[in-house]
Write an enzyme that holds these catalytic residues in place. Structure first.
Site, mmCIF file in Angstrom:
data_model
loop_
_atom_site.group_PDB
_atom_site.id
_atom_site.type_symbol
_atom_site.label_atom_id
_atom_site.label_comp_id
_atom_site.label_asym_id
_atom_site.label_seq_id
_atom_site.Cartn_x
_atom_site.Cartn_y
_atom_site.Cartn_z
ATOM 1 N N LYS A 98 -16.165 15.073 11.734
ATOM 2 C CA LYS A 98 -16.505 14.973 12.414
ATOM 3 C C LYS A 98 -17.113 16.144 13.142
ATOM 4 O O LYS A 98 -16.363 17.159 13.693
ATOM 5 C CB LYS A 98 -15.913 13.983 13.399
ATOM 6 N N THR A 136 0.617 -1.078 0.111
ATOM 7 C CA THR A 136 0.242 0.163 -0.187
ATOM 8 C C THR A 136 0.544 1.372 -0.062
ATOM 9 O O THR A 136 2.349 1.144 0.190
ATOM 10 C CB THR A 136 -1.097 -0.150 1.258
ATOM 11 N N GLU A 194 -5.616 -4.226 -1.181
ATOM 12 C CA GLU A 194 -5.786 -5.109 -0.028
ATOM 13 C C GLU A 194 -6.965 -6.653 -0.895
ATOM 14 O O GLU A 194 -7.413 -7.221 -0.675
ATOM 15 C CB GLU A 194 -6.513 -4.506 0.860
ATOM 16 N N TRP A 253 -21.594 13.326 10.715
ATOM 17 C CA TRP A 253 -20.573 13.492 9.493
ATOM 18 C C TRP A 253 -20.534 14.270 8.834
ATOM 19 O O TRP A 253 -21.530 13.930 8.273
ATOM 20 C CB TRP A 253 -20.231 11.902 9.370
HETATM 21 P P1 ADP Z 1 -3.726 3.053 -0.965
HETATM 22 O O1 ADP Z 1 -4.508 2.934 0.142
HETATM 23 O O2 ADP Z 1 -2.151 2.639 -0.968
HETATM 24 O O3 ADP Z 1 -3.674 5.043 -1.121
HETATM 25 P P2 ADP Z 1 -5.242 2.206 -2.279
HETATM 26 O O4 ADP Z 1 -5.008 2.082 -4.203
HETATM 27 O O5 ADP Z 1 -5.281 1.126 -2.586
HETATM 28 O O6 ADP Z 1 -3.900 2.651 -2.326
HETATM 29 O O7 ADP Z 1 -6.379 2.948 -2.271
HETATM 30 C C1 ADP Z 1 -7.678 2.783 -1.773
HETATM 31 C C2 ADP Z 1 -8.475 3.455 -1.773
HETATM 32 O O8 ADP Z 1 -8.915 4.128 -2.621
HETATM 33 C C3 ADP Z 1 -10.162 3.087 -1.788
HETATM 34 O O9 ADP Z 1 -9.711 2.469 0.128
HETATM 35 C C4 ADP Z 1 -10.726 3.935 -0.978
HETATM 36 O O10 ADP Z 1 -10.778 5.196 0.200
HETATM 37 C C5 ADP Z 1 -10.015 5.030 -2.807
HETATM 38 N N1 ADP Z 1 -10.789 4.884 -3.463
HETATM 39 C C6 ADP Z 1 -10.763 3.446 -4.750
HETATM 40 N N2 ADP Z 1 -11.516 3.991 -5.854
HETATM 41 C C7 ADP Z 1 -12.827 4.469 -5.533
HETATM 42 C C8 ADP Z 1 -13.120 4.892 -6.285
HETATM 43 N N3 ADP Z 1 -14.250 4.687 -7.054
HETATM 44 N N4 ADP Z 1 -13.971 6.297 -5.640
HETATM 45 C C9 ADP Z 1 -13.463 6.943 -4.006
HETATM 46 N N5 ADP Z 1 -12.619 6.042 -2.987
HETATM 47 C C10 ADP Z 1 -11.824 5.082 -4.187
#
Ligand code: ADP
Length: 553
Positions: free
Chosen positions: A446, A193, A338, A451
């Site tokens: 918050k 990540t 993940e 929220w």
């Molecule tokens: P990192 O966590 O390393 O930045 P990831 O690419 O695994 O990389 O990121 C996952 C996160 O990206 C998700 O948990 C979410 O918060 C955000 N995310 C992914 N796709 C979308 C989407 N289409 N809309 C909003 N948020 C998104």
């Protein structure tokens, strides 16, 4: 490996492991002439076929064996989207070793940490990453050799110890190699990540999870990849395996166009037009560059018809430009490292077609429904499941055969609540199963016990014609705990006052959601995968006092 009990009567089908090598074997046999076109770091276009790719992957598998790489050992890559990287995908995993794709946009310290944590034995790198590799080499004792992805003529004059040439290694080998058969649950690839909080953590995919993800994500209601498509993964192959496209495109026999390092609007547009790209995938910031280029120059796409957008929420204004102005179907995808990464995909169902345009756009704005194989639920802070009514927002949990159970190197399970993975996202799910992300739980504001979702506040700001980019963060407030601060990057040559920006929110959201202040900035900090670094912004504005004042211009 299965933890489930066996039936007294088991099925009597062949015991064939799901292995990554079978994808390239299949593509060679059935779509052997489908092309793979790559823009190389050398600047030129390289063109060959799945058959060629398979042949060279076998040569590379022989080379890895000659170097002593064993099953289960990790081999790192620091490379753009290109044919040699694709060969590494198949040769490393196919021979039973573990492909470890590393994000070169991370800080050098993080890259060194990741290489060491993964205990990479060899590391393949594009020449553009020579300075990075040189900077970290002394901190990576596990690496026995650094393999430059180039031919002998282009080998750099470098003091890097154990520097090897990719093309020379291949030239020393024949393509006589049979992919080994082994347990489908064996590790296949490793991706960390981006580590926006704390150290990056590794997701270790198996052959089985990768194959199932490739099947699931290629389906018509998901990415809908077919042999009629020309697929350009703009999302890097170091960002969660380019969302699985290096597997799903060959599985479907699609032509692949790999854009290398040139991800600016002009380069992408030229490549899409020249190669007849029909389908692509990337994060919103990449589309911003492409759309701006196309709109500014009055251009239109002749073949590009469909794109998936994920990694961050696609602002409605961007979706409208793609669909209405450029006739490109824009489909939301949501997922995470993940999750291999795909969890949900957007798009309309038949019954939505009868709805009016605003209602359809509201559906498209959601992150979509689960891909078969992924299960979703939302829970409150006490872990109680919330209804699928499109209104209740809670912590999003997922389950599925391509979701991690723990992080690489961790003894502890990453799961909660009887086997669910907590995504760290806050979402609602409607009665049709369409999920919408309101925020990441660490970004949600918050205020007075309620929220406020920052994605909606950013989307509204970006719908203003003067606004290029917007970010919203929650800052401490003496009365309300936290209140929203909006940071705005204006388009070139336009002006906007604080009052005009805030007026734009009127009637679009509950009044108490309106940001307390607006700050106009020149740029916003982006992380290694092109996402807003909100923790950095929160840090930067830590001492900001609302007091009704703004620094508007
Ligand atoms: P990192 O966590 O390393 O930045 P990831 O690419 O695994 O990389 O990121 C996952 C996160 O990206 C998700 O948990 C979410 O918060 C955000 N995310 C992914 N796709 C979308 C989407 N289409 N809309 C909003 N948020 C998104």
């Amino acid at each position: 490996m299965s933890t489930y009990r066996a039936s007294p009567l088991m099925g009597q089908m062949m015991d064939q492991p799901l292995l990554i090598s079978s994808i390239i074997e299949f593509a060679d046999r059935h779509y052997g002439h489908s092309e793979i076109v790559s823009r190389r770091v050398e600047g030129d276009l390289h063109r060959y076929t799945y058959r060629d790719c398979h042949r060279r992957a076998r040569q590379l598998a022989n080379a890895l064996a000659a170097l002593g790489v064993e099953m289960g050992q990790r081999v790192g890559t620091l490379a753009w989207n290109g044919y040699r990287h694709l060969e590494a995908y198949y040769a490393i995993s196919g021979s039973g070793a573990v492909l470890h794709t590393i994000n070169p946009r991370l800080f050098a310290d993080q890259v060194a940490y990741i290489v060491d944590h993964a205990q990479d034995q060899y590391l393949l790198f594009d020449l553009s990453f020579l300075p990075l590799v040189t900077a970290i080499a002394s901190r990576c004792p596990s690496v026995k050799g650094w393999i430059a992805l180039c031919d002998a003529e282009r080998m750099p004059d470098s003091a890097l110890p154990n520097l090897l040439c990719y093309e020379t290694l291949l030239a020393q080998q024949t393509d006589d190699f049979s992919w080994p058969r082994f347990d489908e649950n064996s590790a296949a690839s490793l991706c960390y990540t981006s580590g926006t909080t704390g150290h990056p953590k590794g997701a270790l995919y198996s052959h089985r999870s990768t194959l199932l993800h490739a099947y699931g994500s290629a389906m018509p209601n998901a990415l809908n990849v077919s042999s009629h498509d020309t697929v350009a993964p703009v999302v890097p192959m170091f960002h969660v395996n380019a969302w699985g496209l290096p597997y799903s495109a060959p599985l479907a026999g699609a032509k692949l166009v790999l854009p290398g390092s040139a991800l600016d609007g002009a380069s992408l547009y030229d490549l899409f037009e020249a190669e007849g790209v029909t389908f692509s995938a990337g994060v919103p910031t990449v589309w911003l560059g492409l759309i701006n280029h196309v709109m500014q120059h009055g251009l239109r796409f002749s073949t590009f018809r469909r794109t998936v957008i994920g990694g961050a929420a696609c602002p409605p204004a961007m979706m409208a430009t793609l669909i209405d102005e450029l006739q490109v179907e824009a489909i939301h995808v949501w997922g995470m490292t993940e999750m291999s990464p795909i969890g949900t995909t957007g798009g309309l169902q038949v019954r939505h077609l009868a709805q009016d345009l605003p209602a359809q756009r509201a559906v498209l704005q959601k992150q979509g429904h689960a891909v078969f194989g992924v299960d979703l639920k939302i829970v409150d802070d006490a872990g109680v499941e919330l209804p699928w009514d499109g209104v209740s927002c809670g912590n999003l949990l997922v389950k599925g055969p391509w979701v991690i159970s723990r992080y690489f190197g961790d003894e502890d399970s990453a799961l909660v609540d009887g086997g669910w993975f907590p995504t760290g996202d806050v979402a609602s799910i409607d009665a049709d199963g369409y999920m919408q992300i309101t925020d990441r739980s660490k970004d949600v504001i918050k205020s007075g016990g309620e929220w406020i979702g920052t994605i909606e506040l950013e989307n509204i700001a970006m719908a203003h014609p003067a606004v290029l980019q917007a970010a919203c963060i929650g800052l401490p407030h003496p009365k309300w705990d936290e209140r929203p601060l909006l940071l705005v990057v204006l388009r070139q040559g336009v002006d906007l006052t604080l009052e005009q920006m805030l007026q734009f929110y009127e009637g679009k959201i509950a009044k108490w959601w309106t940001p307390d202040a607006v700050v106009f900035v020149d740029s916003l900090p982006l992380g290694g995968t092109g996402k807003l670094l909100k923790n950095k912004l929160r840090e930067q504005y830590r001492d900001y006092h609302f007091a009704g004042a703004s620094q508007g211009r």
